[in-house]
Design a protein around this motif. Structure first.
Motif, PDB file in Angstrom:
ATOM      1  N   GLU A 142       0.804  -1.231   0.000  1.00  0.00           N
ATOM      2  CA  GLU A 142       0.000   0.000   0.000  1.00  0.00           C
ATOM      3  C   GLU A 142       0.834   1.277   0.000  1.00  0.00           C
ATOM      4  O   GLU A 142       0.590   2.173  -0.817  1.00  0.00           O
ATOM      5  N   PRO A 143       1.824   1.426   0.893  1.00  0.00           N
ATOM      6  CA  PRO A 143       2.588   2.686   0.877  1.00  0.00           C
ATOM      7  C   PRO A 143       3.365   2.893  -0.417  1.00  0.00           C
ATOM      8  O   PRO A 143       3.502   4.022  -0.890  1.00  0.00           O
ATOM      9  N   VAL A 144       3.856   1.804  -1.012  1.00  0.00           N
ATOM     10  CA  VAL A 144       4.604   1.927  -2.262  1.00  0.00           C
ATOM     11  C   VAL A 144       3.661   2.258  -3.410  1.00  0.00           C
ATOM     12  O   VAL A 144       3.952   3.127  -4.242  1.00  0.00           O
ATOM     13  N   ASN A 146       0.814   3.767  -3.229  1.00  0.00           N
ATOM     14  CA  ASN A 146       0.355   5.150  -3.054  1.00  0.00           C
ATOM     15  C   ASN A 146       1.415   6.141  -3.534  1.00  0.00           C
ATOM     16  O   ASN A 146       1.098   7.143  -4.190  1.00  0.00           O
ATOM     17  N   ALA A 147       2.669   5.868  -3.194  1.00  0.00           N
ATOM     18  CA  ALA A 147       3.753   6.758  -3.617  1.00  0.00           C
ATOM     19  C   ALA A 147       3.899   6.745  -5.136  1.00  0.00           C
ATOM     20  O   ALA A 147       4.142   7.788  -5.761  1.00  0.00           O
ATOM     21  N   THR A 201      10.609   5.119  -0.741  1.00  0.00           N
ATOM     22  CA  THR A 201       9.607   4.277  -0.099  1.00  0.00           C
ATOM     23  C   THR A 201       9.772   2.822  -0.518  1.00  0.00           C
ATOM     24  O   THR A 201       9.703   1.910   0.315  1.00  0.00           O
ATOM     25  N   ALA A 205      10.723  -0.412   1.903  1.00  0.00           N
ATOM     26  CA  ALA A 205       9.840  -1.571   1.940  1.00  0.00           C
ATOM     27  C   ALA A 205      10.588  -2.846   1.527  1.00  0.00           C
ATOM     28  O   ALA A 205      10.408  -3.905   2.139  1.00  0.00           O
ATOM     29  N   SER A 220       4.191  -2.761   5.791  1.00  0.00           N
ATOM     30  CA  SER A 220       3.435  -1.603   5.301  1.00  0.00           C
ATOM     31  C   SER A 220       3.252  -0.568   6.398  1.00  0.00           C
ATOM     32  O   SER A 220       3.407   0.640   6.165  1.00  0.00           O
ATOM     33  N   GLU A 221       2.938  -1.018   7.613  1.00  0.00           N
ATOM     34  CA  GLU A 221       2.757  -0.087   8.730  1.00  0.00           C
ATOM     35  C   GLU A 221       4.066   0.586   9.107  1.00  0.00           C
ATOM     36  O   GLU A 221       4.097   1.783   9.414  1.00  0.00           O
ATOM     37  N   VAL A 223       6.642   1.181   7.114  1.00  0.00           N
ATOM     38  CA  VAL A 223       7.005   2.143   6.080  1.00  0.00           C
ATOM     39  C   VAL A 223       6.131   3.383   6.156  1.00  0.00           C
ATOM     40  O   VAL A 223       6.595   4.507   5.947  1.00  0.00           O
ATOM     41  N   THR A 224       4.854   3.202   6.491  1.00  0.00           N
ATOM     42  CA  THR A 224       3.907   4.323   6.515  1.00  0.00           C
ATOM     43  C   THR A 224       4.148   5.250   7.693  1.00  0.00           C
ATOM     44  O   THR A 224       4.242   6.474   7.536  1.00  0.00           O
ATOM     45  N   SER A 225       4.240   4.665   8.897  1.00  0.00           N
ATOM     46  CA  SER A 225       4.308   5.504  10.101  1.00  0.00           C
ATOM     47  C   SER A 225       5.597   5.364  10.892  1.00  0.00           C
ATOM     48  O   SER A 225       5.858   6.159  11.790  1.00  0.00           O
TER      49      SER A 225
END
Length: 297
Positions: A142-144, A146-147, A201, A205, A220-221, A223-225
């Motif tokens: 998800e974070p990748v 999104n980026a 990002t 990951a 994912s968590e 990398v995100t926060s």
């Protein structure tokens, strides 16, 4: 290129549409002749299914049906199909002079202004970078993702604003309160920053996923926060395995340091960069300084 300019200059309207169709019919006739030669006994529907799949529907019968425009009585494709005789490609007259067109391309490259080249290459570089990042093993996280989506959106804005004017100057779409050059430069800098953020990002990951291969949600968590709670036994087992028997993190094989800075030279902001790497039996330093219109390495 010249052919495209002629087609554009014709404008719109019934007469223009008829003229465009006539100019473009040479290529279509060539395809029909070659198709008939390679497929004896073929019918018009076979050619449409091969040449224009969007005009063919697989439903509605054993073979399918043509689109409405292909079934119309005044359709020029049907008339040309009837009039065209089978003829292999190697026996057809060339549609254009290969050597002449190649010379035009070489001349265009030789006389290409730097601003034009930069505008063309910048789009290719951004697109290629995003394609490579999209093929990585972590691109679905998800974070990748999104980026990457943000970077693609920024690159699309750049592609629409960075262009080349008739006199070879790079320019961007008009925007109130900013010049065309500022608009194009800002869009390009934003796209580059977005691609760099997506790469960073993806790198984080990928590194975490190699250490915690079965913990995609946890990665994912993180990398995100930067923080994440261990939710189940599988995650707890992988985390324990990672740090089991270690009082501290293992020593690094090499250490790298990068110092970046900028300096002003008139109205321009110039980048400066120092890179140093220390490993077992080696020591490397690379210095890149920019001054005026060039770079000193």
């Amino acid at each position: 290129m010249a052919r495209q300019q002629v087609l554009v200059s014709l404008g719109e309207g019934a007469v223009a549409s008829s003229t465009k169709t006539r100019l473009q019919s040479a290529s279509l006739r060539s395809d029909m002749a070659a198709f008939k030669a390679a497929n004896p006994g073929s019918v018009f529907e076979d050619f449409v299914r091969w040449h224009s799949p969007k005009d063919w529907s697989a439903g509605g019968g054993r073979r399918g049906t043509l689109s409405d425009r292909m079934r119309s009585g005044d359709n020029i494709w049907q008339r040309m199909w009837t009039e065209t005789h089978p003829l292999p490609v190697h026996q057809q007259q060339p549609l254009f002079d290969v050597e002449k067109e190649a010379e035009k391309v070489l001349h265009w490259l030789e006389t290409l202004p730097p601003a034009d080249m930069f505008a063309q290459i910048s789009r290719v570089v951004l697109s290629t970078s995003l394609d490579l990042l999209g093929e990585t093993a972590v691109s679905e996280l998800e974070p990748v993702s999104n980026a990457l989506a943000k970077a693609r959106a920024a690159s699309a804005v750049t592609a629409s604003r960075v262009a080349v004017s008739p006199d070879g100057e790079m320019w961007g779409g008009e925007r109130e309160g900013a010049s065309e050059d500022d608009d194009a430069t800002t869009a390009l800098e934003s796209a580059i920053a977005s691609v760099a953020a997506a790469e960073h990002t993806a790198s984080r990951a990928s590194s975490l996923l190699q250490k915690l291969p079965a913990c995609e949600k946890l990665v994912s968590e993180l990398v995100t926060s930067g923080l994440a709670g261990v939710q189940d036994a599988a995650q707890r087992r992988d985390v324990q395995r990672l740090f089991a028997g270690r009082s501290e993190m293992p020593a690094a094989d090499a250490r790298e340091a990068i110092i970046r800075a900028t300096s002003r030279h008139g109205a321009a902001t110039l980048p400066q960069r120092l890179y140093a790497a220390v490993g077992e039996g080696e020591f490397r330093v690379a210095l890149s300084l920019s001054q005026g219109d060039g770079f000193d390495l």
